[in-house]
Design a protein around this motif. Structure first.
Motif, PDB file in Angstrom:
ATOM      1  N   SER A  48       0.912  -1.071   0.091  1.00 48.14           N
ATOM      2  CA  SER A  48      -0.090   0.184   0.079  1.00 48.14           C
ATOM      3  C   SER A  48       0.893   1.407  -0.006  1.00 48.14           C
ATOM      4  CB  SER A  48      -0.883   0.227   1.144  1.00 48.14           C
ATOM      5  OG  SER A  48      -0.147   0.376   2.465  1.00 48.14           O
ATOM      6  N   PRO A  49       0.215   2.549  -0.515  1.00 45.23           N
ATOM      7  CA  PRO A  49       1.191   3.807  -0.391  1.00 45.23           C
ATOM      8  C   PRO A  49       1.390   3.977   1.063  1.00 45.23           C
ATOM      9  CG  PRO A  49      -1.141   4.076  -0.946  1.00 45.23           C
ATOM     10  CD  PRO A  49      -0.918   2.469  -0.993  1.00 45.23           C
ATOM     11  N   GLU A  50       0.663   3.602   2.061  1.00 47.36           N
ATOM     12  CA  GLU A  50       0.925   3.999   3.471  1.00 47.36           C
ATOM     13  C   GLU A  50       2.142   3.369   3.829  1.00 47.36           C
ATOM     14  OE1 GLU A  50      -3.399   4.647   2.651  1.00 47.36           O
ATOM     15  OE2 GLU A  50      -2.003   2.924   2.346  1.00 47.36           O
ATOM     16  N   GLU A  51       2.197   1.953   3.532  1.00 47.65           N
ATOM     17  CA  GLU A  51       3.526   1.331   3.914  1.00 47.65           C
ATOM     18  C   GLU A  51       4.744   1.672   3.388  1.00 47.65           C
ATOM     19  OE1 GLU A  51       3.220  -0.466   6.726  1.00 47.65           O
ATOM     20  OE2 GLU A  51       1.023  -0.618   6.646  1.00 47.65           O
ATOM     21  N   MET A  52       4.560   1.937   1.980  1.00 52.49           N
ATOM     22  CA  MET A  52       5.656   2.205   1.323  1.00 52.49           C
ATOM     23  C   MET A  52       6.221   3.591   1.709  1.00 52.49           C
ATOM     24  SD  MET A  52       5.085   1.531  -2.852  1.00 52.49           S
ATOM     25  CE  MET A  52       6.941   1.893  -3.179  1.00 52.49           C
ATOM     26  N   ILE A  53       5.306   4.648   2.186  1.00 51.52           N
ATOM     27  CA  ILE A  53       5.600   5.936   2.808  1.00 51.52           C
ATOM     28  C   ILE A  53       6.474   5.442   4.024  1.00 51.52           C
ATOM     29  CG2 ILE A  53       4.838   8.071   4.044  1.00 51.52           C
ATOM     30  CD1 ILE A  53       2.779   8.029   1.806  1.00 51.52           C
ATOM     31  N   ARG A  54       6.110   4.894   4.890  1.00 52.65           N
ATOM     32  CA  ARG A  54       6.386   4.527   6.179  1.00 52.65           C
ATOM     33  C   ARG A  54       7.828   3.975   6.062  1.00 52.65           C
ATOM     34  NH1 ARG A  54       5.083  -0.495   9.823  1.00 52.65           N
ATOM     35  NH2 ARG A  54       6.171   0.003  11.818  1.00 52.65           N
ATOM     36  N   TRP A  75      -5.193   8.325   6.271  1.00 50.36           N
ATOM     37  CA  TRP A  75      -4.210   9.257   7.124  1.00 50.36           C
ATOM     38  C   TRP A  75      -4.303   8.578   8.288  1.00 50.36           C
ATOM     39  CZ3 TRP A  75      -0.557  12.270   5.496  1.00 50.36           C
ATOM     40  CH2 TRP A  75      -0.696  12.972   3.945  1.00 50.36           C
ATOM     41  N   SER A  76      -5.565   8.210   9.048  1.00 47.21           N
ATOM     42  CA  SER A  76      -5.487   7.521  10.210  1.00 47.21           C
ATOM     43  C   SER A  76      -4.666   6.338  10.456  1.00 47.21           C
ATOM     44  CB  SER A  76      -6.677   6.890  10.730  1.00 47.21           C
ATOM     45  OG  SER A  76      -7.565   8.254  10.955  1.00 47.21           O
ATOM     46  N   HIS A  77      -4.567   5.524   9.428  1.00 44.55           N
ATOM     47  CA  HIS A  77      -3.672   4.298   9.349  1.00 44.55           C
ATOM     48  C   HIS A  77      -2.333   4.834   9.477  1.00 44.55           C
ATOM     49  CE1 HIS A  77      -2.155   0.600   8.458  1.00 44.55           C
ATOM     50  NE2 HIS A  77      -1.520   0.889   7.260  1.00 44.55           N
ATOM     51  N   LEU A  78      -1.874   5.639   8.698  1.00 44.24           N
ATOM     52  CA  LEU A  78      -0.545   6.201   8.391  1.00 44.24           C
ATOM     53  C   LEU A  78       0.172   6.724   9.893  1.00 44.24           C
ATOM     54  CD1 LEU A  78       1.918   6.450   6.283  1.00 44.24           C
ATOM     55  CD2 LEU A  78       1.013   8.789   6.098  1.00 44.24           C
ATOM     56  N   LEU A  79      -0.864   7.465  10.571  1.00 44.19           N
ATOM     57  CA  LEU A  79      -0.474   8.254  11.763  1.00 44.19           C
ATOM     58  C   LEU A  79      -0.100   6.857  12.684  1.00 44.19           C
ATOM     59  CD1 LEU A  79      -2.882  10.855  12.119  1.00 44.19           C
ATOM     60  CD2 LEU A  79      -0.501  11.355  12.116  1.00 44.19           C
ATOM     61  N   GLU A  80      -1.029   5.957  12.787  1.00 45.92           N
ATOM     62  CA  GLU A  80      -0.886   4.801  13.586  1.00 45.92           C
ATOM     63  C   GLU A  80       0.251   3.844  13.364  1.00 45.92           C
ATOM     64  OE1 GLU A  80      -3.496   0.618  14.765  1.00 45.92           O
ATOM     65  OE2 GLU A  80      -4.261   2.411  13.504  1.00 45.92           O
ATOM     66  N   ARG A  81       0.649   3.978  12.209  1.00 46.31           N
ATOM     67  CA  ARG A  81       1.838   2.692  11.680  1.00 46.31           C
ATOM     68  C   ARG A  81       2.975   3.575  12.361  1.00 46.31           C
ATOM     69  NH1 ARG A  81       1.491  -2.227  11.267  1.00 46.31           N
ATOM     70  NH2 ARG A  81       2.511  -2.759   9.138  1.00 46.31           N
TER      71      ARG A  81
END
Length: 269
Positions: free
Chosen positions: A130-136, A165-171
């Motif tokens: 996912s883009p969230e995991e790639m960003i992290r 965004w909530s998921h990204l903050l949590e990660r």
């Protein structure tokens, strides 16, 4: 965002055949995997950047099954760094199998798969990170010879409207300062697009920063720079008395794992 990656047609046919067979071998063995790296990045941003390998993400518990599946078809395997990286080779081509990050702070877990994105590579249906995991994962790469901050900015530019965004903050968790840093840089890089970052996200992170400023700093000297670069903060932990944030129990790595990664960085300098 398209579900196909057309520029992969430019890949050498022999390499493409290798990658295709690898994907189908994993599927045939029933091993869950995600495609990331340059191919995931191109899917989200449209930026084509062909690198020397294919990045496949798997859970650590599936690592041995991956090696067994490829050994069964005669391909050479290598556990390059036991806590995060393995490789599979066919002549000059190879594939990286990743199950953690170099700082051991980003282990591939079930959540990666729950947020995966459907796509197709070489006619093979796959799931992308996912883009969230790639960003992290990219947000913590700040070595002298490699800094992925531009990738993070391009992912924000391409995906800000669709990000969870909530998921990204949590990660990011307790490492929220790293996320805030990249978001502040995004506003600098793209001043006309800074409003694409939700106001509530910036307010949340700035509130944390304001709250932190009113508390007493930790008394024990700790260097979290080693989570960003395995080489540039060695003097802090080796000579200046700082605790290494990677080292257990503060972090997730053993002293032997840190030494192994440090030696690999020095070798590849």
């Amino acid at each position: 965002m398209s579900s196909n990656i057309p520029s992969l047609d430019d890949l050498d046919p022999k390499t493409q055949e290798f990658y295709t067979k690898a994907l189908k071998t994993l599927q045939g063995a029933g091993i869950p995997f995600l495609v990331g790296g340059a191919y995931g990045f191109e899917h989200y941003t449209g930026i084509a950047r062909h690198t020397k390998d294919l990045d496949i993400f798997v859970r650590r518990g599936d690592r041995d099954r991956v090696f067994e599946a490829f050994a069964a078809i005669g391909w050479r395997t290598e556990l390059s760094l036991a806590y995060w990286l393995g490789k599979v080779f066919l002549e000059e081509d190879f594939i990286d199998f990743i199950f953690n990050s170099p700082n051991a702070n980003d282990q591939v877990d079930q959540i990666w798969f729950e947020h995966a994105v459907e796509a197709e590579i070489f006619g093979v249906p796959v799931k992308l990170c996912s883009p969230e995991e790639m960003i992290r994962s990219k947000a913590f790469i700040m070595e002298r010879h490699r800094w992925d901050g531009a990738d993070v900015a391009h992912l924000f530019r391409a995906c800000a409207d669709q990000l969870n965004w909530s998921h990204l903050l949590e990660r990011f968790g307790s490492h929220w300062r790293v996320l805030l840093t990249h978001l502040i840089l995004f506003g600098f890089i793209y001043p006309s697009e800074r409003e694409r970052i939700p106001a509530w996200v910036m307010q949340d992170l700035l509130h944390r920063l304001h709250k932190e400023m009113s508390t007493t700093p930790p008394s024990d000297p700790l260097c979290q720079g080693t989570l960003l670069s395995g080489s540039q903060y060695l003097i802090d932990v080796e000579c200046w008395g700082y605790q290494d944030a990677r080292l257990r129990p503060q972090g997730s790595m053993t002293a032997a794992e840190i030494a192994e990664w440090t030696a690999a960085l020095k070798k590849n300098k």
